[in-house]
Design a protein around this motif. Sequence first.
Motif, PDB file in Angstrom:
ATOM      1  N   VAL A  77       0.816  -1.221   0.000  1.00 48.48           N
ATOM      2  CA  VAL A  77       0.000   0.000   0.000  1.00 48.48           C
ATOM      3  C   VAL A  77       0.845   1.265   0.000  1.00 48.48           C
ATOM      4  O   VAL A  77       0.339   2.356   0.231  1.00 48.48           O
ATOM      5  N   HIS A  78       2.144   1.126  -0.277  1.00 50.63           N
ATOM      6  CA  HIS A  78       3.020   2.286  -0.431  1.00 50.63           C
ATOM      7  C   HIS A  78       3.903   2.032  -1.648  1.00 50.63           C
ATOM      8  O   HIS A  78       4.932   1.363  -1.558  1.00 50.63           O
ATOM      9  N   THR A  79       3.448   2.539  -2.793  1.00 47.80           N
ATOM     10  CA  THR A  79       4.178   2.346  -4.055  1.00 47.80           C
ATOM     11  C   THR A  79       4.076   3.628  -4.880  1.00 47.80           C
ATOM     12  O   THR A  79       3.161   4.428  -4.702  1.00 47.80           O
ATOM     13  N   ASP A 130       1.698   8.145  -4.729  1.00 46.15           N
ATOM     14  CA  ASP A 130       2.764   9.007  -5.234  1.00 46.15           C
ATOM     15  C   ASP A 130       3.042  10.136  -4.259  1.00 46.15           C
ATOM     16  O   ASP A 130       2.212  10.470  -3.417  1.00 46.15           O
ATOM     17  N   HIS A 131       4.233  10.698  -4.417  1.00 45.76           N
ATOM     18  CA  HIS A 131       4.626  11.803  -3.534  1.00 45.76           C
ATOM     19  C   HIS A 131       3.703  12.998  -3.726  1.00 45.76           C
ATOM     20  O   HIS A 131       3.470  13.432  -4.862  1.00 45.76           O
ATOM     21  N   PHE A 132       3.181  13.488  -2.624  1.00 42.90           N
ATOM     22  CA  PHE A 132       2.456  14.757  -2.632  1.00 42.90           C
ATOM     23  C   PHE A 132       3.358  15.707  -1.860  1.00 42.90           C
ATOM     24  O   PHE A 132       3.389  15.708  -0.621  1.00 42.90           O
ATOM     25  N   ALA A 169      -1.869   8.945  -1.395  1.00 39.28           N
ATOM     26  CA  ALA A 169      -0.754   9.865  -1.586  1.00 39.28           C
ATOM     27  C   ALA A 169       0.191   9.683  -0.412  1.00 39.28           C
ATOM     28  O   ALA A 169      -0.235   9.329   0.691  1.00 39.28           O
ATOM     29  N   GLU A 170       1.468   9.910  -0.674  1.00 40.19           N
ATOM     30  CA  GLU A 170       2.436   9.992   0.412  1.00 40.19           C
ATOM     31  C   GLU A 170       2.724  11.481   0.598  1.00 40.19           C
ATOM     32  O   GLU A 170       3.430  12.094  -0.203  1.00 40.19           O
ATOM     33  N   ALA A 171       2.101  12.054   1.624  1.00 37.10           N
ATOM     34  CA  ALA A 171       2.193  13.503   1.825  1.00 37.10           C
ATOM     35  C   ALA A 171       3.333  13.824   2.780  1.00 37.10           C
ATOM     36  O   ALA A 171       3.526  13.149   3.792  1.00 37.10           O
ATOM     37  N   ALA A 226       1.692   9.708   5.798  1.00 35.60           N
ATOM     38  CA  ALA A 226       2.403  10.941   6.139  1.00 35.60           C
ATOM     39  C   ALA A 226       3.850  10.617   6.475  1.00 35.60           C
ATOM     40  O   ALA A 226       4.122   9.797   7.361  1.00 35.60           O
ATOM     41  N   SER A 227       4.777  11.261   5.759  1.00 32.90           N
ATOM     42  CA  SER A 227       6.205  10.957   5.920  1.00 32.90           C
ATOM     43  C   SER A 227       7.019  12.243   5.949  1.00 32.90           C
ATOM     44  O   SER A 227       6.616  13.236   5.357  1.00 32.90           O
ATOM     45  N   VAL A 228       8.160  12.150   6.577  1.00 31.33           N
ATOM     46  CA  VAL A 228       9.106  13.264   6.533  1.00 31.33           C
ATOM     47  C   VAL A 228      10.146  12.981   5.452  1.00 31.33           C
ATOM     48  O   VAL A 228      10.773  11.920   5.453  1.00 31.33           O
ATOM     49  N   HIS A 229      10.301  13.919   4.527  1.00 27.77           N
ATOM     50  CA  HIS A 229      11.403  13.857   3.562  1.00 27.77           C
ATOM     51  C   HIS A 229      12.305  15.074   3.734  1.00 27.77           C
ATOM     52  O   HIS A 229      13.485  14.942   3.948  1.00 27.77           O
ATOM     53  N   TYR A 230      11.703  16.256   3.644  1.00 27.35           N
ATOM     54  CA  TYR A 230      12.478  17.477   3.913  1.00 27.35           C
ATOM     55  C   TYR A 230      12.612  17.588   5.426  1.00 27.35           C
ATOM     56  O   TYR A 230      11.618  17.720   6.126  1.00 27.35           O
ATOM     57  N   GLY A 241       4.627   7.060   7.523  1.00 27.61           N
ATOM     58  CA  GLY A 241       5.584   6.372   6.643  1.00 27.61           C
ATOM     59  C   GLY A 241       6.997   6.417   7.203  1.00 27.61           C
ATOM     60  O   GLY A 241       7.416   7.415   7.775  1.00 27.61           O
ATOM     61  N   HIS A 242       7.709   5.339   7.036  1.00 23.63           N
ATOM     62  CA  HIS A 242       9.131   5.176   7.393  1.00 23.63           C
ATOM     63  C   HIS A 242       9.645   6.105   8.504  1.00 23.63           C
ATOM     64  O   HIS A 242      10.697   6.757   8.346  1.00 23.63           O
ATOM     65  N   ALA A 243       8.945   6.100   9.634  1.00 25.06           N
ATOM     66  CA  ALA A 243       9.377   6.945  10.762  1.00 25.06           C
ATOM     67  C   ALA A 243      10.733   6.469  11.309  1.00 25.06           C
ATOM     68  O   ALA A 243      11.462   7.244  11.923  1.00 25.06           O
ATOM     69  N   GLY A 244      11.081   5.220  11.060  1.00 27.35           N
ATOM     70  CA  GLY A 244      12.339   4.680  11.558  1.00 27.35           C
ATOM     71  C   GLY A 244      13.558   5.177  10.815  1.00 27.35           C
ATOM     72  O   GLY A 244      14.680   5.000  11.275  1.00 27.35           O
ATOM     73  N   ARG A 245      13.369   5.762   9.632  1.00 27.30           N
ATOM     74  CA  ARG A 245      14.544   6.271   8.930  1.00 27.30           C
ATOM     75  C   ARG A 245      14.463   7.761   8.652  1.00 27.30           C
ATOM     76  O   ARG A 245      15.360   8.338   8.046  1.00 27.30           O
ATOM     77  N   ALA A 246      13.396   8.426   9.133  1.00 26.62           N
ATOM     78  CA  ALA A 246      13.201   9.834   8.786  1.00 26.62           C
ATOM     79  C   ALA A 246      14.192  10.741   9.496  1.00 26.62           C
ATOM     80  O   ALA A 246      14.441  11.858   9.063  1.00 26.62           O
ATOM     81  N   SER A 272       6.676  -1.987   0.350  1.00 22.05           N
ATOM     82  CA  SER A 272       7.916  -1.968  -0.421  1.00 22.05           C
ATOM     83  C   SER A 272       8.428  -0.561  -0.643  1.00 22.05           C
ATOM     84  O   SER A 272       9.621  -0.358  -0.794  1.00 22.05           O
ATOM     85  N   ASP A 273       7.510   0.420  -0.706  1.00 24.53           N
ATOM     86  CA  ASP A 273       7.896   1.782  -1.121  1.00 24.53           C
ATOM     87  C   ASP A 273       8.521   1.701  -2.517  1.00 24.53           C
ATOM     88  O   ASP A 273       9.486   2.412  -2.827  1.00 24.53           O
ATOM     89  N   ALA A 274       7.965   0.832  -3.356  1.00 19.55           N
ATOM     90  CA  ALA A 274       8.557   0.575  -4.676  1.00 19.55           C
ATOM     91  C   ALA A 274       8.558   1.829  -5.539  1.00 19.55           C
ATOM     92  O   ALA A 274       7.557   2.532  -5.632  1.00 19.55           O
TER      93      ALA A 274
HETATM   94 ZN   LIG Z   1       8.879   8.336   1.587  1.00 18.14          ZN
END
Ligand SMILES: [Zn+2]
Length: 275
Positions: A8-10, A41-43, A83-85, A129-133, A162-167, A225-227
């Motif tokens: 559910v994350h691609t 997709d990335h939002f 969306a991955e916001a 919801a994920s942190v990228h920036y 999303g991926h809080a362990g690597r943010a 997968s975050d494919a």
């Molecule tokens: Zn991400």
Amino acid sequence: MLQNRCDVHTHTLFSRHAYSTVRENVLAARDAGLELLGVTDHFSDMLFPGADLTHADLRDYQYFINTTTWPRTLEGVRLLHGAEADIRTLDGRLFGQDVAVAEDITGGPLRSVTTLYDRVVASCDYVIASVHYREFAREATVSQGTEMYLGALAQPKVLALGHAGRAGVPFDVREVVGEAARLGKLMEINNHSLEARRREGRTWQSCRSIAEACAELGCRVIVSSDAHVCTDVGRVPAALELLEGIGFPQELVATRCAAAFLDAMSEAGLTVPAL
Ligand SMILES: [Zn+2]
Ligand SMILES: [Zn+2]
């Protein structure tokens, strides 16, 4: 062996640093034996660098608002669109929530001015919801990082963090996981975060501590997968290795089958799409 039959994350080509179409991802999901595929997709303003962060042109994001045309099942795979916001503030506000939109995709005026987030997310089944920036959280304390994730979890359309362990933003794992469990929301165990990394490295350990807290506090997880290319769809060996290593209970894996994931959506207060 833990079972995982949803991814559910691609990402698709729309994310710009991803390389496959929706159909290619669906075919890969079918071939991997998945029952359900979620396209997220990335939002984010990473799509359009230099974007004005107060006003947006909906034409740049029209991909999201027409996803309601997608079939709900394709090649035997249930198909969801989300969306991955990006989380963009320390109170957990998401990309687009402070961005006004005044025109529709033809440039005509909207009946009322809305936010980019509301307009885009209206057609999403769910949001991750994920942190990228990380710039805004560079100096964040544990308590600020915790507030950030609690704020994101409180957003009605957010189903999972999303991926809080690597943010890289510090937070109180038990507090955030406990609140996710209370709200019926989900933590992600992200294969992409683990795959290229050393076992027992920092990311591995922080993902494991999230998983351990989920097992202890009864919080369900999505294993994804975050494919960014179709050949990765449904591939989650490192995430499963981590979970199996701690004896993670199968019933807390919300992505174990389509029915379990749709139930989790419903318990989180989201509308489950009809077939
Ligand atoms: Zn991400
Ligand atoms: Zn990406």
